[in-house]
Design an enzyme around this catalytic site. Sequence first.
Site, PDB file in Angstrom:
ATOM      1  N   GLY A 148      45.227  41.499  42.593  1.00 28.56           N
ATOM      2  CA  GLY A 148      45.480  42.894  42.260  1.00 28.56           C
ATOM      3  C   GLY A 148      45.643  43.757  43.489  1.00 28.56           C
TER       4      GLY A 148
ATOM      5  N   ARG B 103      44.383  42.305  49.743  1.00 31.68           N
ATOM      6  CA  ARG B 103      43.919  40.940  49.526  1.00 31.68           C
ATOM      7  C   ARG B 103      45.102  39.977  49.592  1.00 31.68           C
ATOM      8  NH1 ARG B 103      40.284  40.727  44.604  1.00 31.68           N
ATOM      9  NH2 ARG B 103      38.990  41.958  46.020  1.00 31.68           N
TER      10      ARG B 103
ATOM     11  N   ARG C 166      56.151  50.828  47.597  1.00 32.23           N
ATOM     12  CA  ARG C 166      54.965  51.521  47.091  1.00 32.23           C
ATOM     13  C   ARG C 166      53.668  50.926  47.642  1.00 32.23           C
ATOM     14  NH1 ARG C 166      55.890  53.931  41.080  1.00 32.23           N
ATOM     15  NH2 ARG C 166      58.112  54.389  41.267  1.00 32.23           N
TER      16      ARG C 166
ATOM     17  N   ARG D 207      46.975  34.328  38.709  1.00 26.05           N
ATOM     18  CA  ARG D 207      46.210  35.512  39.096  1.00 26.05           C
ATOM     19  C   ARG D 207      44.977  35.067  39.873  1.00 26.05           C
ATOM     20  NH1 ARG D 207      43.550  39.981  39.387  1.00 26.05           N
ATOM     21  NH2 ARG D 207      41.628  40.390  38.210  1.00 26.05           N
TER      22      ARG D 207
ATOM     23  N   SER E 207      38.976  39.410  41.290  1.00 22.09           N
ATOM     24  CA  SER E 207      37.551  39.527  40.993  1.00 22.09           C
ATOM     25  C   SER E 207      37.343  39.826  39.522  1.00 22.09           C
ATOM     26  CB  SER E 207      36.918  40.626  41.854  1.00 22.09           C
ATOM     27  OG  SER E 207      37.571  41.860  41.626  1.00 22.09           O
TER      28      SER E 207
ATOM     29  N   GLU F 248      37.904  41.336  33.290  1.00 25.40           N
ATOM     30  CA  GLU F 248      38.818  41.807  34.326  1.00 25.40           C
ATOM     31  C   GLU F 248      39.891  42.637  33.634  1.00 25.40           C
ATOM     32  OE1 GLU F 248      42.309  39.577  34.820  1.00 25.40           O
ATOM     33  OE2 GLU F 248      41.691  40.018  32.768  1.00 25.40           O
TER      34      GLU F 248
ATOM     35  N   SER G 215      32.359  39.045  41.160  1.00 24.59           N
ATOM     36  CA  SER G 215      31.951  39.944  42.242  1.00 24.59           C
ATOM     37  C   SER G 215      30.818  40.874  41.828  1.00 24.59           C
ATOM     38  CB  SER G 215      33.146  40.785  42.704  1.00 24.59           C
ATOM     39  OG  SER G 215      33.652  41.567  41.636  1.00 24.59           O
ATOM     40  N   ASP G 216      30.589  40.997  40.540  1.00 26.81           N
ATOM     41  CA  ASP G 216      29.482  41.826  40.051  1.00 26.81           C
ATOM     42  C   ASP G 216      29.104  41.320  38.661  1.00 26.81           C
ATOM     43  OD1 ASP G 216      30.985  43.877  37.989  1.00 26.81           O
ATOM     44  OD2 ASP G 216      32.242  43.398  39.702  1.00 26.81           O
TER      45      ASP G 216
ATOM     46  N   ARG H 205      32.845  39.438  50.528  1.00 24.60           N
ATOM     47  CA  ARG H 205      33.857  39.158  49.510  1.00 24.60           C
ATOM     48  C   ARG H 205      34.929  38.194  49.991  1.00 24.60           C
ATOM     49  NH1 ARG H 205      34.666  43.511  44.951  1.00 24.60           N
ATOM     50  NH2 ARG H 205      32.541  44.291  44.807  1.00 24.60           N
TER      51      ARG H 205
END
Length: 236
Positions: free
Chosen positions: A20, A24, A43, A87, A90, A179, A203-204, A217
Amino acid sequence: MTVHIGAEVGQIAETVLMPGDPYRARWAAETFLEGAELVNEVRGMLGYTGTWRGHRVTIQGSGMGMPSLSIYANELITTYGAQTLVRIGSCGGMQPHVGIRDVIIAMTASTITSPSSGIMRELNYAPCADWGLLKAAVAAAEAKGTTTHVGGIYSSDVFYAERPDLDEQMVRHGILGVEMEAAELYTLAARHGRRALAVLTVSDHLQTGEALPSDERERSFGDMVEIALHAAFDEA
């Protein structure tokens, strides 16, 4: 080129990894690809093409949420001929046995709404991963010794959700994590006859409140990227 991707036809590989976060995408390209070249920055949504073990790979940011991913996945498939889309991102853990840093390989992706809902209308379509990719990803994860969970996830259309009742039912029904993109990716892949998979790092955690510190991360996300690459080319 398309409205949202500035690459020329031929600059995008048939295998595309889709984080995303565009930064990354840059990190993954610089870390895992040889000869990575910037092929898109429209963009600020960065995309790179290089090689991994001799295989051409593009790593293209998708942005947050299913509407954003839908734009990039549609253009990658219809204009650039992408065949395999994975994909990498996280997610929030939802089950007690799913820990921070664990990897979730999404077999299915439930959702309330997605950009494809208007096409499906009254049908509750069940988006699922490509079996070959999923099988190869599990083999790669086992070979690496990565703590991995395989099953259903939830693709939310909002980040700041306020539905504890819905969370409770998802936990009750075995949803591993949440997600915001996979359900639309799986639906588009099915529509166009392409292969898709989501490989996610926890991640959480929605139940415990734990969160992976930002400085850890990238190191933790490395396993996820390697699993995705192995899965795409069936190299355990």
